[in-house]
Scaffold this active site. Structure first.
Site, PDB file in Angstrom:
ATOM      1  N   ASP A  29       0.050   3.096 -26.480  1.00 16.47           N
ATOM      2  CA  ASP A  29      -0.649   1.849 -26.121  1.00 16.47           C
ATOM      3  C   ASP A  29      -1.303   1.228 -27.348  1.00 16.47           C
ATOM      4  OD1 ASP A  29      -1.888   2.736 -22.776  1.00 16.47           O
ATOM      5  OD2 ASP A  29       0.080   2.890 -23.744  1.00 16.47           O
ATOM      6  N   VAL A  31      -0.376   1.252 -30.399  1.00 19.12           N
ATOM      7  CA  VAL A  31       0.601   0.551 -31.242  1.00 19.12           C
ATOM      8  C   VAL A  31       0.892  -0.813 -30.620  1.00 19.12           C
ATOM      9  CG1 VAL A  31       3.000   0.572 -32.050  1.00 19.12           C
ATOM     10  CG2 VAL A  31       1.625   2.667 -32.114  1.00 19.12           C
ATOM     11  N   ASP A  33      -0.966  -2.558 -28.548  1.00 19.66           N
ATOM     12  CA  ASP A  33      -2.141  -3.454 -28.652  1.00 19.66           C
ATOM     13  C   ASP A  33      -2.279  -4.025 -30.051  1.00 19.66           C
ATOM     14  OD1 ASP A  33      -4.201  -1.450 -26.398  1.00 19.66           O
ATOM     15  OD2 ASP A  33      -2.594  -2.918 -26.056  1.00 19.66           O
ATOM     16  N   SER A  78      13.152 -12.165   7.324  1.00 20.70           N
ATOM     17  CA  SER A  78      12.241 -11.090   7.755  1.00 20.70           C
ATOM     18  C   SER A  78      13.136 -10.017   8.383  1.00 20.70           C
ATOM     19  CB  SER A  78      11.238 -11.620   8.781  1.00 20.70           C
ATOM     20  OG  SER A  78      11.956 -12.155   9.869  1.00 20.70           O
ATOM     21  N   LEU A  79      12.676  -8.798   8.369  1.00 22.66           N
ATOM     22  CA  LEU A  79      13.503  -7.699   8.858  1.00 22.66           C
ATOM     23  C   LEU A  79      13.065  -7.332  10.270  1.00 22.66           C
ATOM     24  CD1 LEU A  79      13.435  -5.346   5.749  1.00 22.66           C
ATOM     25  CD2 LEU A  79      15.301  -6.837   6.485  1.00 22.66           C
ATOM     26  N   LYS A 110      10.139   0.961   1.458  1.00 24.24           N
ATOM     27  CA  LYS A 110       9.552  -0.339   1.809  1.00 24.24           C
ATOM     28  C   LYS A 110       8.131  -0.364   1.231  1.00 24.24           C
ATOM     29  CE  LYS A 110       8.987  -3.603   5.626  1.00 24.24           C
ATOM     30  NZ  LYS A 110       7.593  -3.984   5.265  1.00 24.24           N
ATOM     31  N   LYS A 282      20.051  -0.922   4.749  1.00 26.98           N
ATOM     32  CA  LYS A 282      20.937  -2.088   4.681  1.00 26.98           C
ATOM     33  C   LYS A 282      22.384  -1.638   4.609  1.00 26.98           C
ATOM     34  CE  LYS A 282      17.532  -4.378   1.764  1.00 26.98           C
ATOM     35  NZ  LYS A 282      17.157  -4.796   0.402  1.00 26.98           N
TER      36      LYS A 282
HETATM   37  C1  0XT Z   1      17.170  -8.263   2.631  1.00 26.37           C
HETATM   38  O1  0XT Z   1      15.850  -8.614   3.039  1.00 26.37           O
HETATM   39  C2  0XT Z   1      14.841  -7.761   2.737  1.00 26.37           C
HETATM   40  N1  0XT Z   1      15.038  -6.656   1.994  1.00 26.37           N
HETATM   41  C3  0XT Z   1      14.003  -5.830   1.710  1.00 26.37           C
HETATM   42  N2  0XT Z   1      14.192  -4.715   0.962  1.00 26.37           N
HETATM   43  C4  0XT Z   1      13.159  -3.921   0.661  1.00 26.37           C
HETATM   44  N3  0XT Z   1      13.375  -2.811  -0.088  1.00 26.37           N
HETATM   45  N4  0XT Z   1      11.883  -4.163   1.087  1.00 26.37           N
HETATM   46  C5  0XT Z   1      11.642  -5.261   1.835  1.00 26.37           C
HETATM   47  N5  0XT Z   1      10.379  -5.509   2.240  1.00 26.37           N
HETATM   48  C6  0XT Z   1      12.696  -6.151   2.181  1.00 26.37           C
HETATM   49  N6  0XT Z   1      12.482  -7.266   2.931  1.00 26.37           N
HETATM   50  C7  0XT Z   1      13.523  -8.072   3.208  1.00 26.37           C
HETATM   51  C8  0XT Z   1      13.301  -9.319   4.021  1.00 26.37           C
END
Ligand code: 0XT
Length: 309
Positions: A29, A31, A33, A78-79, A110, A282
């Site tokens: 650190d 170096v 800084d 949103s998931l 997450k 996913k």
């Molecule tokens: C593809 O959409 C998303 N992917 C995600 N992936 C991760 N790792 N964490 C999230 N909160 C997340 N939220 C969304 C809407």
């Protein structure tokens, strides 16, 4: 002078990336800084030689009156949530019903922070925004520039919009609340609230003092545009561009493997340097994501398993 300024920008960019993005410091650190202070002095004496993406420009922003609204080029998704094994098996059944058995999942932690969107034009960070309602968010560019894990310039001069989670590491949270306790100030309830509160500060110097970080987990728009046909590959590409992405991700072929991944992190999450509130699952390949499509508000090809509160 120009040569030394160019050299310092290059060195500090490289050292900063190693430390803040890869979490693998290559110099002490002190170096870092020392070089930073040398650059600050040279820039003060030669303002015309200040690079827009110089590390000294991260906390340059003036105090803002408020945050202007930003309409996302690509709505932020949103998931849908899963709370137990039955929910996860139901998700898996629907996926298989739609695309058959030849696919793999990517499982990710997450992060318990707040969703952000970062826009780059020709490789330069030009705008950062909160999720808002998914369509319209707030421009918090000056505050996001203070997050050292957010590259001000990418390794390629491309135009791209990425999404991720801004978060406050547990250590920063504990230090902040200890300091607030000493000052007789109200404590933050959790790192997520502390991160959100920090990014809502009108004075970027305060945001800069909160030592926030981020993990990038998606791009806005179509991955195929970059010649990439799956999510795992996209995360590798984002890392090559200079973005921080969470390394605890794992490819899973079956829901059994997903459940094992969830069990592992249900056990181990207390050892992480940051808080997580679940696991995101996913379908990996984009063509199969397209086959599954979306409901009114969230993808059918992804689900967020939430840990019991
Ligand atoms: C593809 O959409 C998303 N992917 C995600 N992936 C991760 N790792 N964490 C999230 N909160 C997340 N939220 C969304 C809407």
């Amino acid at each position: 002078i120009e040569q030394r300024i160019a050299e310092l920008n290059k060195l500090l960019h490289e050292y900063g990336h190693a430390y803040y993005v890869l979490d693998q410091p290559i110099v002490a650190d002190s170096v870092y800084d020392q070089l930073l202070h040398e650059l600050i002095a040279l820039e003060e004496a030669n303002p015309s030689l200040i690079y827009p993406d110089s590390p000294t420009q991260r906390v340059g922003g003036a105090v803002v009156e408020g945050f202007k609204k930003v309409t996302h080029d690509f709505p932020m998704l949103s998931l849908s949530n899963a709370f137990n094994e039955a929910d996860l098996r139901e998700f898996d059944r629907k996926v298989r019903q739609a695309i058959g058995d030849h696919f793999s999942y990517v499982c990710e932690l997450k992060i318990d922070g707040l969703a952000i969107s970062l826009k780059y034009e020709n490789g330069v960070f030009v705008q950062g925004a909160t999720r808002g309602d998914g369509v319209v968010g707030e421009d918090i560019t000056t505050n996001l520039k203070t997050i050292r894990a957010i590259p001000l310039r990418l390794k390629e001069p491309i135009t791209i919009e990425v999404r991720g989670e801004a978060y406050m590491p547990k250590k920063s949270f504990e230090a902040l609340n200890a300091q607030r306790a000493d000052n007789g100030e109200e404590l933050f309830a959790n790192p997520r609230n502390a991160a959100a509160g920090s990014l809502r500060q009108l004075d970027p110097k305060i945001a800069a003092s909160r030592q926030l970080s981020t993990f990038i987990y998606a791009i806005g728009g179509d991955g195929e545009v970059y010649g990439i046909d799956g999510h795992a590959e996209m995360l590798d590409y984002l890392e090559e561009l200079g973005f921080p992405s969470n390394k605890e991700r794992q490819r899973c072929s079956t829901i059994e493997e997903v459940l094992a991944f969830i069990d592992k992190w249900t056990e181990n999450r207390s050892n992480l340097a940051y808080e997580i509130d679940g696991i995101v699952i996913k379908v990996d390949r984009y063509a199969q994501q397209d086959e599954l499509g979306y409901t009114a508000k969230s993808p059918r090809w992804a689900i967020a398993y939430k840990f019991p509160a």
